[in-house]
Design a protein around this motif. Structure first.
Motif, PDB file in Angstrom:
ATOM      1  N   ALA A  60     115.457  -0.670-101.513  1.00 27.95           N
ATOM      2  CA  ALA A  60     115.000  -0.418-102.818  1.00 27.95           C
ATOM      3  C   ALA A  60     113.953  -0.762-103.049  1.00 27.95           C
ATOM      4  CB  ALA A  60     116.059  -1.038-103.868  1.00 27.95           C
ATOM      5  N   SER A  61     113.773  -1.509-101.605  1.00 23.24           N
ATOM      6  CA  SER A  61     111.441  -2.083-101.945  1.00 23.24           C
ATOM      7  C   SER A  61     111.342  -2.665-100.903  1.00 23.24           C
ATOM      8  CB  SER A  61     111.870  -3.244-103.127  1.00 23.24           C
ATOM      9  OG  SER A  61     112.634  -4.313-103.131  1.00 23.24           O
ATOM     10  N   GLY A  62     110.190  -2.884-100.825  1.00 23.04           N
ATOM     11  CA  GLY A  62     109.689  -3.492 -99.463  1.00 23.04           C
ATOM     12  C   GLY A  62     110.520  -4.954 -99.602  1.00 23.04           C
ATOM     13  N   SER A  63     110.874  -5.843-100.626  1.00 18.27           N
ATOM     14  CA  SER A  63     111.188  -6.920-100.606  1.00 18.27           C
ATOM     15  C   SER A  63     112.487  -6.915-100.259  1.00 18.27           C
ATOM     16  CB  SER A  63     110.860  -7.547-102.497  1.00 18.27           C
ATOM     17  OG  SER A  63     109.543  -7.920-103.026  1.00 18.27           O
ATOM     18  N   ASP A  64     113.526  -5.912-100.536  1.00 18.05           N
ATOM     19  CA  ASP A  64     114.387  -6.171-100.091  1.00 18.05           C
ATOM     20  C   ASP A  64     114.372  -5.413 -98.857  1.00 18.05           C
ATOM     21  OD1 ASP A  64     115.718  -7.343-102.913  1.00 18.05           O
ATOM     22  OD2 ASP A  64     117.020  -4.804-102.812  1.00 18.05           O
ATOM     23  N   ALA A  65     112.903  -5.274 -97.951  1.00 13.71           N
ATOM     24  CA  ALA A  65     113.633  -4.328 -97.021  1.00 13.71           C
ATOM     25  C   ALA A  65     113.660  -5.732 -95.963  1.00 13.71           C
ATOM     26  CB  ALA A  65     112.127  -3.510 -96.374  1.00 13.71           C
ATOM     27  N   LEU A  66     112.536  -6.949 -96.075  1.00 14.50           N
ATOM     28  CA  LEU A  66     112.642  -8.112 -95.846  1.00 14.50           C
ATOM     29  C   LEU A  66     113.901  -8.859 -95.708  1.00 14.50           C
ATOM     30  CD1 LEU A  66     108.545  -8.629 -97.145  1.00 14.50           C
ATOM     31  CD2 LEU A  66     109.068  -8.400 -94.756  1.00 14.50           C
ATOM     32  N   LEU A  67     114.423  -8.576 -97.045  1.00 12.43           N
ATOM     33  CA  LEU A  67     115.455  -9.816 -96.797  1.00 12.43           C
ATOM     34  C   LEU A  67     116.436  -8.975 -95.867  1.00 12.43           C
ATOM     35  CD1 LEU A  67     116.722 -12.180 -99.229  1.00 12.43           C
ATOM     36  CD2 LEU A  67     117.801 -10.176-100.290  1.00 12.43           C
ATOM     37  N   ILE A  75     119.496 -15.442 -90.158  1.00 10.83           N
ATOM     38  CA  ILE A  75     118.500 -15.817 -90.015  1.00 10.83           C
ATOM     39  C   ILE A  75     119.042 -16.489 -92.419  1.00 10.83           C
ATOM     40  CG2 ILE A  75     115.959 -16.889 -91.359  1.00 10.83           C
ATOM     41  CD1 ILE A  75     115.784 -14.840 -88.831  1.00 10.83           C
ATOM     42  N   GLY A  76     118.973 -18.111 -92.452  1.00 11.39           N
ATOM     43  CA  GLY A  76     119.524 -18.651 -93.347  1.00 11.39           C
ATOM     44  C   GLY A  76     119.360 -20.118 -93.098  1.00 11.39           C
ATOM     45  N   ALA A  77     119.737 -20.855 -93.910  1.00 11.35           N
ATOM     46  CA  ALA A  77     119.785 -22.984 -94.189  1.00 11.35           C
ATOM     47  C   ALA A  77     119.993 -23.393 -92.578  1.00 11.35           C
ATOM     48  CB  ALA A  77     120.724 -22.767 -95.451  1.00 11.35           C
ATOM     49  N   GLY A  78     118.217 -23.741 -92.490  1.00  9.80           N
ATOM     50  CA  GLY A  78     118.894 -24.729 -91.783  1.00  9.80           C
ATOM     51  C   GLY A  78     117.311 -23.880 -90.504  1.00  9.80           C
ATOM     52  N   ASP A  79     116.948 -22.753 -90.619  1.00  8.24           N
ATOM     53  CA  ASP A  79     116.407 -22.381 -90.176  1.00  8.24           C
ATOM     54  C   ASP A  79     114.894 -22.071 -90.517  1.00  8.24           C
ATOM     55  OD1 ASP A  79     118.089 -21.298 -88.805  1.00  8.24           O
ATOM     56  OD2 ASP A  79     118.428 -19.461 -90.094  1.00  8.24           O
ATOM     57  N   GLU A  80     114.208 -21.462 -89.507  1.00  5.21           N
ATOM     58  CA  GLU A  80     112.352 -21.766 -89.696  1.00  5.21           C
ATOM     59  C   GLU A  80     112.027 -20.350 -89.503  1.00  5.21           C
ATOM     60  OE1 GLU A  80     111.691 -26.173 -89.960  1.00  5.21           O
ATOM     61  OE2 GLU A  80     110.585 -25.184 -88.355  1.00  5.21           O
ATOM     62  N   VAL A  81     110.932 -19.967 -90.273  1.00  2.80           N
ATOM     63  CA  VAL A  81     110.081 -18.612 -89.707  1.00  2.80           C
ATOM     64  C   VAL A  81     108.906 -18.622 -90.711  1.00  2.80           C
ATOM     65  CG1 VAL A  81     110.318 -16.267 -91.055  1.00  2.80           C
ATOM     66  CG2 VAL A  81     112.352 -17.215 -90.875  1.00  2.80           C
ATOM     67  N   VAL A  95     112.107 -15.213 -97.003  1.00  3.98           N
ATOM     68  CA  VAL A  95     113.050 -16.269 -96.543  1.00  3.98           C
ATOM     69  C   VAL A  95     113.434 -16.943 -97.476  1.00  3.98           C
ATOM     70  CG1 VAL A  95     111.866 -17.837 -94.398  1.00  3.98           C
ATOM     71  CG2 VAL A  95     111.125 -15.715 -94.649  1.00  3.98           C
ATOM     72  N   SER A  96     112.785 -17.949 -97.784  1.00  2.00           N
ATOM     73  CA  SER A  96     113.507 -18.550 -99.468  1.00  2.00           C
ATOM     74  C   SER A  96     114.479 -18.381 -99.766  1.00  2.00           C
ATOM     75  CB  SER A  96     112.238 -18.904-100.224  1.00  2.00           C
ATOM     76  OG  SER A  96     110.644 -19.438 -99.925  1.00  2.00           O
ATOM     77  N   ARG A  97     114.549 -17.522-100.318  1.00  2.00           N
ATOM     78  CA  ARG A  97     115.837 -16.325-101.057  1.00  2.00           C
ATOM     79  C   ARG A  97     116.951 -16.772-100.187  1.00  2.00           C
ATOM     80  NH1 ARG A  97     116.520 -16.897-104.923  1.00  2.00           N
ATOM     81  NH2 ARG A  97     118.218 -15.970-105.082  1.00  2.00           N
ATOM     82  N   LEU A  98     117.229 -16.685 -98.363  1.00  2.00           N
ATOM     83  CA  LEU A  98     118.197 -16.997 -97.772  1.00  2.00           C
ATOM     84  C   LEU A  98     118.461 -18.423 -97.749  1.00  2.00           C
ATOM     85  CD1 LEU A  98     117.193 -13.689 -95.928  1.00  2.00           C
ATOM     86  CD2 LEU A  98     119.415 -13.514 -97.590  1.00  2.00           C
ATOM     87  N   GLY A  99     117.695 -19.556 -98.189  1.00  2.00           N
ATOM     88  CA  GLY A  99     117.671 -20.688 -97.863  1.00  2.00           C
ATOM     89  C   GLY A  99     117.091 -21.273 -96.402  1.00  2.00           C
TER      90      GLY A  99
END
Ligand SMILES: Cc1ncc(COP(=O)(O)O)c(C=O)c1O
Length: 379
Positions: A60-67, A75-81, A95-99
């Motif tokens: 649906a968007s470039g933002s969603d492509a990243l998500l 990738i989720g809570a506790g991970d670093e990117v 990155v933040s949306r996924l914790g």
């Protein structure tokens, strides 16, 4: 009368493709197929081939492509990117949306892209991925970055939202590699002002890995396969058939439009020669190595940026600032406790960059007017 130059003008481009787009839309209206379908599949195949990638998934968007890329990698809570702070918010927001936590790495002041020599010092036991951005249409320095990722077993997700068709060519004579095709995932945006722009939001994920491709395909449709049976918890992020139909028409002109942008960048370079380097601190964009820069933006740097922008606005010249505040200093990231001075190249760039009008339809007279007005400012 002074020539007025809008920062961009999508209406001119629409005029040149109007009939074709209307007939493509007519086809969609008659089939009444609005979600995914053959047009989306055709666009996926077209973009995959253009970027020399095996798989492409319309979203649906470039933002969603990243998500979705981050979700597919677990990738989720506790991970670093690791990512640069001098970019559009979505790079870190996904990155933040996924914790997970974005860890900001300063940029190379010449290209505005992540500086690979500063990556290793930011790697921790929690680091899972590196997310370089190919800002303004020029690829980040990928060879050293990919080497670090391989040695440290990190995923690489390219934010190629601004770089469709850009090529990374670190060595003269070597074949270039296309943006979005070098990492585990490449993420693209078809936001209306992008080099290939939809009539709304749209995006695409590229990968060479069949398993990862399947994961993104599942996740963009609530993880369901077959329908109403959910293998994973996904989201609704499908590319509209209407957008795909428009993008397929516009894609036919992408190479021509990119060539026109490159010509205009060259012309700016010539027009500025008279002024530069006589104006202290004025810096023009540079193309590194033999890169194929697609000039999504033409960004100059000047210490008195805000005064220059104000003057140009009064003179009828549109400009924009990408980006006025680096992400590590944004209010929403105060909890990460970065301070001014932590990432000096990104901070300085935010104070000095100014994007000038660059689009395929920009005329020579308009470009002369832009540079003339800048000259008048410095007189
Ligand atoms: C560098 C960068 N990343 C991500 C995005 C997000 O794309 P979109 O606006 O399609 O969600 C954009 C575009 O706006 C962008 O320029």
């Amino acid at each position: 009368m002074k020539t007025k130059v809008p920062f961009f003008d999508l209406a001119i481009q629409f005029k040149s493709t109007e009939e074709e787009i209307k007939s493509a839309l007519d086809e969609v209206f008659h089939t009444q197929q609005f979600i995914l379908g053959s047009k989306v599949q055709a666009l996926e195949e077209t973009i995959a081939q253009y970027c020399r990638s095996r798989y492409a998934i319309g979203v649906a968007s470039g933002s969603d492509a990243l998500l979705l890329s981050l979700m597919a990698l677990g990738i989720g809570a506790g991970d670093e990117v690791l990512l640069p702070p001098f970019t559009f918010f979505a790079t870190a927001g996904s990155v933040s949306r996924l914790g997970a936590t974005p860890v900001f790495v300063d940029i190379d002041p010449e290209t505005y892209n992540i500086d690979p020599s500063r990556i290793e010092e930011k790697i921790s036991s929690k680091t899972k991925a590196i997310l370089p951005v190919h800002l303004f249409g020029q690829c980040a320095d990928m060879n050293p970055l990919l080497k670090i990722a391989k040695e440290r077993k990190l995923f690489v997700i390219e934010d190629a939202a601004q770089a469709l068709g850009a090529e990374y060519k670190p060595i003269a004579g070597e074949d270039g590699r296309r943006a979005g095709q070098m990492g585990d995932f490449g993420c693209f945006s078809f936001y209306p002002t992008k080099n290939l722009g939809a009539f709304g939001d749209a995006g695409m994920v590229l990968t060479d890995n069949p398993d990862l491709s399947e994961k993104v395909r599942l996740l963009r449709a609530h993880g369901s396969q077959p329908k109403y049976f959910h293998k994973r918890i996904g989201i609704n992020s499908r590319l509209d058939t209407i957008q795909a139909a428009i993008l397929l028409v516009k894609f036919k002109y992408l190479e021509k439009w990119t060539g026109e942008r490159q010509k205009r960048a060259e012309r700016y370079q010539l027009l500025f020669q008279e002024l530069h380097p006589s104006v202290e601190g004025l810096r023009l964009p540079t193309v590194q190595y033999q890169n194929r820069h697609i000039f999504h933006q033409y960004v100059i740097r000047v210490p008195e940026r805000d005064r220059l922008k104000k003057f140009l606005t009064q003179e009828g010249i549109g400009t924009d600032i990408y980006y006025p505040m680096p992400l590590h200093l944004q209010e929403c990231y105060a909890f990460l406790k970065y301070r001014r001075g932590d990432l000096p190249n990104s901070e300085k760039a935010s104070e000095e960059v100014l994007a000038l009008p660059i689009y395929p339809e920009l005329t020579e007279d308009q470009q002369i007017a832009v540079v003339d007005r800048i000259k008048a400012f410095y007189k």
